[in-house]
Design a protein around this motif. Structure first.
Motif, short mmCIF file in Angstrom:
data_model
loop_
_atom_site.label_atom_id
_atom_site.label_comp_id
_atom_site.label_asym_id
_atom_site.label_seq_id
_atom_site.Cartn_x
_atom_site.Cartn_y
_atom_site.Cartn_z
N ILE A 56 0.72 -1.24 -0.09
CA ILE A 56 0.11 -0.10 -0.09
C ILE A 56 0.90 1.29 0.00
O ILE A 56 1.81 1.34 0.94
N ARG A 57 0.61 1.89 -0.83
CA ARG A 57 1.43 3.29 -1.10
C ARG A 57 1.19 4.19 0.12
O ARG A 57 -0.11 4.36 0.41
N SER A 58 2.17 4.94 0.56
CA SER A 58 2.02 5.81 1.61
C SER A 58 2.93 7.08 1.45
O SER A 58 3.87 7.17 0.45
N ARG A 59 2.42 8.08 2.30
CA ARG A 59 3.15 9.41 1.74
C ARG A 59 4.33 9.40 2.33
O ARG A 59 5.48 9.95 1.97
N ARG A 60 4.69 8.72 3.57
CA ARG A 60 6.05 8.78 4.12
C ARG A 60 6.43 7.27 4.58
O ARG A 60 5.66 6.48 4.72
N GLY A 61 7.58 7.11 4.36
CA GLY A 61 8.23 5.74 4.70
C GLY A 61 8.00 4.39 3.67
O GLY A 61 7.48 4.79 2.84
N PRO A 62 8.27 3.43 4.23
CA PRO A 62 8.14 2.26 3.24
C PRO A 62 6.65 1.98 2.95
O PRO A 62 5.82 2.25 3.85
N ARG A 63 6.46 1.18 1.84
CA ARG A 63 5.07 0.77 1.66
C ARG A 63 4.53 -0.34 2.50
O ARG A 63 5.47 -1.29 3.02
N ARG A 64 3.49 -0.25 3.23
CA ARG A 64 2.90 -1.19 4.02
C ARG A 64 2.38 -2.39 3.58
O ARG A 64 1.68 -2.24 2.48
N ARG A 65 2.62 -3.46 3.97
CA ARG A 65 1.92 -4.79 3.60
C ARG A 65 1.03 -5.42 4.47
O ARG A 65 0.43 -6.27 4.35
N ARG A 66 1.07 -5.02 5.74
CA ARG A 66 0.33 -5.36 6.79
C ARG A 66 -0.64 -4.37 7.53
O ARG A 66 -0.26 -3.34 7.50
N PRO A 67 -2.05 -4.73 7.70
CA PRO A 67 -2.62 -3.73 8.28
C PRO A 67 -2.33 -3.32 9.63
O PRO A 67 -1.97 -4.19 10.42
N GLY A 68 -2.60 -2.13 10.03
CA GLY A 68 -2.22 -1.85 11.55
C GLY A 68 -3.21 -2.38 12.35
O GLY A 68 -2.99 -2.66 13.43
N LYS A 69 -4.47 -2.71 12.10
CA LYS A 69 -5.52 -3.18 13.01
C LYS A 69 -6.57 -4.10 12.18
O LYS A 69 -6.79 -3.88 10.74
#
Length: 82
Positions: A56-69
């Motif tokens: 998942i593309r984000s504005r800051r940092g690396p792309r996330r692959r796991r949901p936060g919740k």
């Protein structure tokens, strides 16, 4: 006909069947989909579902692959998942 992912369905007394597992984000947008045999416990399908989420593309940092919740049905609750 039988497929590789089908298994005996406990409700149909041994007939083959399958389950569809769908992971969505909060507004209902599908993130990943999996098919399992009817006799496979739902908790065993959750890890491959989460691993199949695309980056998942984000504005800051690396792309996330796991949901936060994660919210799931009781069938997906198991000690090794927590």
């Amino acid at each position: 006909e039988k497929g590789e992912l089908t298994g005996p369905n406990p409700v149909d007394r041994g007939k083959y069947g399958s389950k569809i597992h769908l992971l969505t984000e909060r507004t209902g947008l599908p993130l990943s989909l999996a098919i399992s045999g009817a006799n496979v416990h739902d908790s065993q399908a959750l890890i491959p579902l989460v691993d199949a989420i695309p980056p998942i593309r984000s504005r800051r940092g690396p792309r996330r692959r796991r949901p936060g919740k994660l919210h799931a049905d009781k069938a997906y609750d198991h000690r090794f998942i927590r």
